[in-house]
Structure formats: C-alpha cells, structure tokens
Design a protein around this motif. Sequence first.
Motif, mmCIF file in Angstrom:
data_model
loop_
_atom_site.group_PDB
_atom_site.id
_atom_site.type_symbol
_atom_site.label_atom_id
_atom_site.label_comp_id
_atom_site.label_asym_id
_atom_site.label_seq_id
_atom_site.Cartn_x
_atom_site.Cartn_y
_atom_site.Cartn_z
ATOM 1 N N LYS A 1 34.569 37.917 52.687
ATOM 2 C CA LYS A 1 35.243 38.628 51.209
ATOM 3 C C LYS A 1 35.238 37.861 49.996
ATOM 4 O O LYS A 1 36.888 37.478 50.529
ATOM 5 N N ASN A 2 34.779 37.497 49.177
ATOM 6 C CA ASN A 2 36.074 37.264 47.363
ATOM 7 C C ASN A 2 36.427 35.724 48.300
ATOM 8 O O ASN A 2 37.580 35.658 48.152
ATOM 9 N N SER A 3 35.447 34.913 48.736
ATOM 10 C CA SER A 3 36.673 33.640 49.440
ATOM 11 C C SER A 3 36.843 32.409 47.760
ATOM 12 O O SER A 3 35.747 32.881 46.953
ATOM 13 N N PRO A 4 37.860 32.029 48.390
ATOM 14 C CA PRO A 4 38.059 30.977 46.673
ATOM 15 C C PRO A 4 37.018 30.983 46.079
ATOM 16 O O PRO A 4 36.691 30.055 45.133
ATOM 17 N N PHE A 5 36.064 29.608 47.439
ATOM 18 C CA PHE A 5 35.553 28.861 47.062
ATOM 19 C C PHE A 5 34.087 29.020 48.261
ATOM 20 O O PHE A 5 33.462 30.175 48.032
ATOM 21 N N TRP A 6 33.475 28.274 48.343
ATOM 22 C CA TRP A 6 31.919 28.104 49.675
ATOM 23 C C TRP A 6 32.803 29.087 50.498
ATOM 24 O O TRP A 6 34.183 28.864 50.518
ATOM 25 N N ASN A 7 31.523 29.575 51.023
ATOM 26 C CA ASN A 7 32.535 30.348 52.235
ATOM 27 C C ASN A 7 32.222 29.981 53.604
ATOM 28 O O ASN A 7 33.605 29.986 53.976
ATOM 29 N N ILE A 8 31.720 29.498 54.117
ATOM 30 C CA ILE A 8 31.658 28.900 55.358
ATOM 31 C C ILE A 8 30.612 27.352 55.772
ATOM 32 O O ILE A 8 29.823 27.274 54.353
ATOM 33 N N HIS A 9 31.458 27.251 56.001
ATOM 34 C CA HIS A 9 31.751 25.421 55.382
ATOM 35 C C HIS A 9 30.743 24.708 57.105
ATOM 36 O O HIS A 9 32.701 24.008 57.361
ATOM 37 N N PRO A 10 30.498 24.958 58.083
ATOM 38 C CA PRO A 10 30.433 23.759 58.789
ATOM 39 C C PRO A 10 29.930 22.587 58.795
ATOM 40 O O PRO A 10 29.148 22.086 57.750
ATOM 41 N N VAL A 11 30.806 21.479 58.973
ATOM 42 C CA VAL A 11 30.843 20.072 58.114
ATOM 43 C C VAL A 11 30.886 19.105 59.292
ATOM 44 O O VAL A 11 31.832 19.399 60.064
ATOM 45 N N TYR A 12 29.497 18.198 59.627
ATOM 46 C CA TYR A 12 29.816 17.498 61.241
ATOM 47 C C TYR A 12 29.717 17.570 62.043
ATOM 48 O O TYR A 12 30.603 17.179 63.183
ATOM 49 N N CYS A 13 29.189 19.046 62.007
ATOM 50 C CA CYS A 13 29.152 19.816 63.497
ATOM 51 C C CYS A 13 27.620 19.672 64.170
ATOM 52 O O CYS A 13 26.685 19.915 63.229
ATOM 53 N N SER A 14 27.691 20.096 65.066
ATOM 54 C CA SER A 14 26.738 21.012 65.954
ATOM 55 C C SER A 14 26.139 21.913 66.099
ATOM 56 O O SER A 14 27.609 22.083 67.266
ATOM 57 N N ASN A 15 25.146 22.473 66.772
ATOM 58 C CA ASN A 15 24.492 23.833 67.454
ATOM 59 C C ASN A 15 26.017 24.927 67.020
ATOM 60 O O ASN A 15 27.105 25.220 67.439
ATOM 61 N N VAL A 16 24.999 25.522 65.615
ATOM 62 C CA VAL A 16 26.067 26.476 65.130
ATOM 63 C C VAL A 16 25.530 28.031 64.970
ATOM 64 O O VAL A 16 24.177 27.085 64.507
ATOM 65 N N VAL A 17 25.392 28.828 65.063
ATOM 66 C CA VAL A 17 24.745 29.779 64.938
ATOM 67 C C VAL A 17 25.299 31.133 63.919
ATOM 68 O O VAL A 17 27.208 31.149 64.728
ATOM 69 N N VAL A 18 25.221 31.235 62.772
ATOM 70 C CA VAL A 18 25.810 32.332 62.368
ATOM 71 C C VAL A 18 24.773 33.716 62.013
ATOM 72 O O VAL A 18 23.820 33.395 61.237
ATOM 73 N N GLN A 19 25.213 34.849 62.121
ATOM 74 C CA GLN A 19 24.144 35.951 62.401
ATOM 75 C C GLN A 19 24.805 37.253 62.282
ATOM 76 O O GLN A 19 26.193 37.268 62.511
ATOM 77 N N TYR A 20 23.770 38.248 61.925
ATOM 78 C CA TYR A 20 24.775 39.355 61.760
ATOM 79 C C TYR A 20 25.826 39.040 60.622
ATOM 80 O O TYR A 20 26.880 39.744 60.943
ATOM 81 N N VAL A 21 25.830 38.255 59.711
ATOM 82 C CA VAL A 21 27.355 38.090 58.764
ATOM 83 C C VAL A 21 26.989 39.533 57.647
ATOM 84 O O VAL A 21 25.452 39.001 56.606
ATOM 85 N N THR A 22 27.894 39.252 57.021
ATOM 86 C CA THR A 22 28.112 40.512 55.541
ATOM 87 C C THR A 22 28.270 39.110 54.420
ATOM 88 O O THR A 22 29.648 39.323 54.563
ATOM 89 N N ILE A 23 28.340 38.961 54.049
ATOM 90 C CA ILE A 23 28.952 38.200 53.066
ATOM 91 C C ILE A 23 29.513 37.937 50.818
ATOM 92 O O ILE A 23 27.879 38.378 51.092
#
Length: 450
Positions: free
Chosen positions: A201-223
């Motif tokens: 909720k109410n992020s100052p800037f981008w909410n979720i930022h995976p950078v130079y990452c691998s194998n990332v799952v984002v599920q069942y989230v509310t933004i």
Amino acid sequence: MQRDPFVVSILLSFVVVNLLNCFRLADAEWVTCSGIVPIKYRSDIISIEDFGGVGDGVTLNTKAFQEAVYRIQHLRRPGGTLLYIPAGEFLTGPFNLTSHMTLFLARNAVIKATTDTNRWPLIKPLPSYGRGRELPGGRYMSFIHGDGLRDVIITGENGTIDGQGEIWWNMWRQRTLQFTRPNLVELIDSRSITISNVIFKNSPFWNIHPVYCSNVVVQYVTILAPADSPNTDGIDPDSSSNVCIEDSYISTGDDLVAVKSGWDEYGIAYNRPSQVITIRRVTGSSPFAGIAIGSETSGGVQDVLVEHINLFNMGVGIHVKTNVGRGGTIRNITFSNIYIENARKGIKISGDVGDHPDENYNPNALPTLKDIRIKDVWGEKVLQPGLIHGLKNAPFTGICLSNINLRGSPSSRNLPWQCSDVSGAAVEVSPSPCSELTSSQQLGACSSSF
Ligand SMILES: *[C@@H]1O[C@H](CO)[C@@H](O)[C@H](O)[C@H]1NC(C)=O
Ligand SMILES: *[C@@H]1O[C@H](CO)[C@@H](O)[C@H](O)[C@H]1NC(C)=O
Ligand SMILES: *[C@@H]1O[C@H](CO)[C@@H](O)[C@H](O)[C@H]1NC(C)=O
C-alpha cells in the motif's frame, strides 16, 4: 437388450478419451508459477515481539527488525527461519532482509514505513541506470531491501506493507526531492524469491522491484496506491530472468507491471536482459499502462508471455515502449486474452518514449523491436484501438495482431489506428488496423506464431 461387447468397449474408450481430454484441457488452462521456486517449510519461528517489537503504531521498531534479521543471518538454522509479524501496526525505518528467511505477516499485521525521511539511508545507483531513476546521484534505500540473497519469502495472511508514500509524493510534487524516492520492496542480485498473500500500500515510488534477480514468483498480492500518486508502478521485473507474476490485483498511479532492463549508455554497458517472464491473471486499473515493456530496455527484453489480463479505467492497456539512445532488443513477446474496459488507448507500441539519464546517450543506439504477437484482445470504451510508431532507421518488424476487437465509446469521438515504420500482419482485427499491417504478402511472417 444384449449389447455387443465390441460396441460397449468402443463407447467406453470414447468416454475415457474424452475424460482424459477434459483433464488435459483443465491442466492446460490453469497453469501456475509452481516449480520456479521450491516450496519451503521453516520450522524455526521467531516473532518480532521477541526482539522488543511493539505494534502500537507509534513505537519505532527499526532496531527490532534489524536484530531479528541479524539473528536469522548469524544463527543460520537449517531450513531457515520465519519471522512472524502478529496483528498490530509496526512502525519502522527501512530494513534489510537476509537469505533463508520468511517474513510472515499475520492477518491484520501492518509493517508501516516511518514518515521521517531522514531515517532513509542513501545507497549507490544501480549500474544499469548509472544514477537514481529520478534524479542524479544515489537513491534512497527501499523500505524492505535485499542484496545478494537467496531463498527469501514474503508472505502471510494478507497483512499489509504500508509505505506511507504521501510525504514522498508531495516532495516530488513540490520539487523538493534531493534524490530518487525509495521503492517499497527492492531485491538486487537475488534468487529463489517468493512474494505472496501480502497487501502493498502507498509505496513512495515503485512497489516491487526485483533487479538482477532470477527465479522470482509473485502471486496473490494486492497492490494499492491512489491514481494520482506519481510513479507508483506495481511490479517491475528489471534485468531479471524466470520471473512469474500471477493472480494479483494492482491499482496504482503508474504502470501495473513494467518489464525493464536499464537505460541508455548504462544499460547498454551492463547488458543484462529481462527474459522468460510470465504475467497472468492480473486485474487492475491505472491512468498509465496495464502491462508495459519498457521504457528502460537497454539490456533487452525477450521471451515474455502475458495472458488473461483484465484492465479497467486505463490510460493504455498494452504498452511496449522504448527510445532512441536506448539500444537493446525487444523480441518474442506474446500478449493473449486481454480485456480492456474504458481506456484512452488499447495497444501502443512506440519508439520515442521516456527520458534519458543524461546528455551522454548515443543517438545512434537505436532499439530493435520484433516478433510481438498480440491476440485475443477485447475492449469496450477504448478511444483509440492502437497506435504503433516505429523508428525511421529502425522500423518495428513482425508485429502480428489477431482476433482483436476494441470497441469505441458511444459518447465520444473515437480515433482510428495509427501506424508508421512498422511491418507485420493483422488477422480479424476490428476496427480495421492501418494498411502497414494488413498487406497480404506479409501474412507469412506471422502465420507460424498463431
Ligand atoms: C543493508 O544492506 C546494505 C547492503 O545492501 C548495507 O550497505 C547496509 O549497511 C545494510 N543496512 C543495515 C542496517 O544492515
Ligand atoms: C489473501 O488474498 C488472496 C488474494 O486476494 C486470496 O486468494 C487468499 O485467499 C487470501 N488469504 C487469506 C488467508 O485470507
Ligand atoms: C518465445 O517465448 C516463449 C515464452 O513466452 C518461449 O516459450 C519460446 O520458446 C520463445 N520462442 C523462441 C523462438 O525463443
């Protein structure tokens, strides 16, 4: 009546085959992110309250979070440790995560960012950006931060991570920001990450930022962030691979999901693509894009699948965007089964979007954009169905549209498709697209894609 056993067996096998087909179909239609990150069960459990955490909404708990994470990092229990956040409002400054940990937010748990901006340390710019995304120099550390980690889970019973971003949005509006605003969650150079069942909720800037990452799952989230909150992108996979985003609701002030890979001379030099990205069953609203590729794409973006997306009250439904000076190749991107209701534009693909880090970009570093398939798209109240502007010296190729029906608004003047410097094909597209995409000799370029 006596039935012929042969006929009975034929009938039976027919039934069995049909049943099998049913199961196969069900499997094919309900695909999930499973398998990308191993499922972890952690038997070692600690609570933020064991470290003096107080969920009264007033006490600053930065020390409690740092000590709990320190304990997980240094005791290194086999299988990792779960940090439990019970119901309550835990105010804190930004903090780091560590490897082999689960941050678990119970029902009605809130981790709330302090509004004292002096408590936000500056960190160095990402090499593929060369500076903060908004302003030169360093940038504020993200609220929840991770660097060089593996096996991290952020989950729970839909507790909330609240960035209290208003103070930052106002600094942006009043032009009093000194450095680039903090992301809500940023993971750098990390792998095996799961983010699920949490409200952001109410992020100052981008909410979720995976950078130079691998194998990332984002599920069942509310933004969630207000429609007028500046740059509150939902999820931005950036120079990352094997990222899977599904079953989420996102309503923010900027792009809901934007796949990126650095910008201009910095991104070209760092040369790290975003690839093998899946985005499915995402619903939401935004004054900007629903699903975007770019505009920072200097490391390249490839092998992206976007499907089963529902967008309401949008600026642009699908937006693929890059710029001169950006270099990078965008290719093999598929969008399918997209519903768009009430939007300025349905589909936009453009080669001249976004700003530059500085004046040192190479104007001859042109982006390459090819093999974009967009199929099975429906829309209502869409003022302009599509706009595709390639670059004169780097035309877009292999843009293939099929089964697209974007209806206008009965109450306003709708605009037709607009195209330039693009080739490809269009099959069953209504309203009828620009001539660049309908020439029959180019149909062959697309046929294998459908
Ligand atoms: C958090 O991690 C960064 C490295 O990514 C480090 O510079 C910083 O000191 C850490 N902060 C704390 C409070 O541990
Ligand atoms: C949390 O929210 C997700 C997505 O909205 C939902 O599927 C899930 O059932 C919820 N979980 C709990 C424990 O309420
Ligand atoms: C295109 O991307 C998809 C993932 O969306 C992948 O399965 C496929 O192998 C890629 N095709 C090519 C030719 O690379």
